[in-house]
Motif scaffolding. Structure first.
Motif, short mmCIF file in Angstrom:
data_model
loop_
_atom_site.label_atom_id
_atom_site.label_comp_id
_atom_site.label_asym_id
_atom_site.label_seq_id
_atom_site.Cartn_x
_atom_site.Cartn_y
_atom_site.Cartn_z
N VAL A 157 0.33 -1.29 0.22
CA VAL A 157 -0.22 -0.01 0.33
C VAL A 157 1.35 1.45 0.08
CG1 VAL A 157 -2.10 1.45 0.93
CG2 VAL A 157 -1.97 -1.28 1.39
N MET A 158 1.08 2.07 -1.28
CA MET A 158 1.75 2.87 -0.86
C MET A 158 1.16 4.27 -1.15
SD MET A 158 2.38 3.37 -5.53
CE MET A 158 3.72 4.27 -5.88
N GLY A 159 2.30 5.62 -1.58
CA GLY A 159 1.57 6.82 -1.46
C GLY A 159 2.47 7.81 -0.96
N VAL A 188 1.05 -7.66 3.82
CA VAL A 188 0.94 -7.06 3.49
C VAL A 188 1.87 -5.71 4.10
CG1 VAL A 188 -1.34 -4.30 3.85
CG2 VAL A 188 -2.37 -6.79 2.92
N MET A 189 2.10 -5.02 3.07
CA MET A 189 3.36 -3.59 3.96
C MET A 189 2.41 -2.71 3.10
SD MET A 189 7.17 -3.62 3.17
CE MET A 189 7.74 -4.89 3.90
N THR A 190 2.98 -1.31 4.14
CA THR A 190 2.88 0.19 4.00
C THR A 190 4.36 1.29 3.11
OG1 THR A 190 2.75 0.62 6.00
CG2 THR A 190 0.75 0.26 4.90
N CYS A 191 4.39 1.42 2.59
CA CYS A 191 5.34 2.01 1.78
C CYS A 191 5.28 2.70 1.12
CB CYS A 191 6.26 0.79 1.14
SG CYS A 191 8.62 1.65 0.61
N SER A 192 6.03 4.31 1.56
CA SER A 192 6.08 5.20 0.38
C SER A 192 5.93 4.92 -1.54
CB SER A 192 6.69 6.63 0.65
OG SER A 192 7.51 6.38 0.47
N ALA A 193 7.13 4.40 -1.50
CA ALA A 193 7.29 3.38 -3.26
C ALA A 193 7.03 4.66 -3.91
CB ALA A 193 5.98 2.38 -2.83
N LEU A 194 7.33 6.07 -3.91
CA LEU A 194 7.21 7.04 -4.46
C LEU A 194 7.65 7.24 -5.93
CD1 LEU A 194 7.20 9.83 -1.62
CD2 LEU A 194 5.56 8.75 -2.47
N VAL A 212 -1.05 -0.74 -4.45
CA VAL A 212 -1.86 -0.21 -4.30
C VAL A 212 -1.29 1.22 -4.01
CG1 VAL A 212 -4.27 -0.04 -2.85
CG2 VAL A 212 -2.96 -2.23 -3.35
N HIS A 213 -2.10 1.90 -4.87
CA HIS A 213 -1.24 3.84 -5.14
C HIS A 213 -3.19 4.04 -4.50
CE1 HIS A 213 -0.46 7.75 -6.72
NE2 HIS A 213 -0.43 7.55 -5.26
N LEU A 214 -2.66 4.79 -2.64
CA LEU A 214 -3.56 5.67 -1.99
C LEU A 214 -3.08 6.79 -2.61
CD1 LEU A 214 -3.96 4.19 1.30
CD2 LEU A 214 -5.12 3.55 -0.82
N HIS A 215 -3.92 7.11 -3.61
CA HIS A 215 -3.75 8.81 -4.09
C HIS A 215 -5.14 9.52 -3.62
CE1 HIS A 215 -3.56 12.26 -7.21
NE2 HIS A 215 -4.46 11.81 -7.56
#
Length: 175
Positions: free
Chosen positions: A15-17, A83-89, A107-110
């Motif tokens: 989950v990125m953003g 499931v991992m959260t990471c900015s992954a910009l 999954v880009h949270l925009h």
């Protein structure tokens, strides 16, 4: 479903953003919904990175490289689902993660800057100061068409986001 009750076979999800997009909240809820292990990339930062961000300085790629390696190893260790959260910009960061776990879905949270800034204002004490939000948006490289993943609008409830993501990740007829 595996014998231990965990959903398996999906592959890891990142989950990125940008900071304040709701990655940690959505990621934890998604992991619970999927019955999958959860990790927050923030917990993998070495103390020097946290100190640098707390002081209001953006990390550079040299700061991120060993951190991304640790995240990639976690993803590879959870190839059956996690499931991992990471900015992954940046694409390069996502590529580094995929080098360890090629089946990772992103999954880009925009959301627009105003929505994200309001969210950041409600979470005092986080080590990423709101002053770095502009640098995060400047750094963000949206998912390319050839990347396994999709974009979700953050201007909705966590439950709605999780349902949308779970529906995207599940094969037809499974949910």
């Amino acid at each position: 479903m595996s014998p231990d009750g965990r959903d398996s076979g999906r592959g890891p999800v990142v989950v990125m953003g940008v900071s304040g997009s709701g990655k940690s909240t959505v990621g934890a809820a998604l992991a619970q919904r999927l019955r999958a292990p959860f990790a927050d990339a923030d917990d993998f930062h070495p103390a020097a990175n946290v100190a640098k961000m707390t002081a209001g300085h953006a990390l550079d790629d040299d700061d991120r490289r060993p951190w991304l390696e640790a995240l990639g190893i976690w993803l590879a260790d959870h190839e059956e689902g996690g499931v991992m959260t990471c900015s992954a910009l940046k694409r390069a960061y996502r590529d580094q993660l995929r080098a360890h776990a090629p089946q990772t879905a992103f999954v880009h949270l925009h959301g627009d800057r105003g929505v994200i800034a309001r969210r950041q204002a409600t979470r005092p004490g986080h080590f990423m100061p709101a002053s770095l939000l502009d640098s995060q948006f400047a750094t963000l490289e949206p998912l390319d068409d050839d990347e396994h993943g999709f974009v979700v609008d953050v201007d909705q409830s966590v439950d709605a986001i999780v349902e949308q993501v779970a529906g995207h990740l599940s094969p037809p007829g499974v949910g």
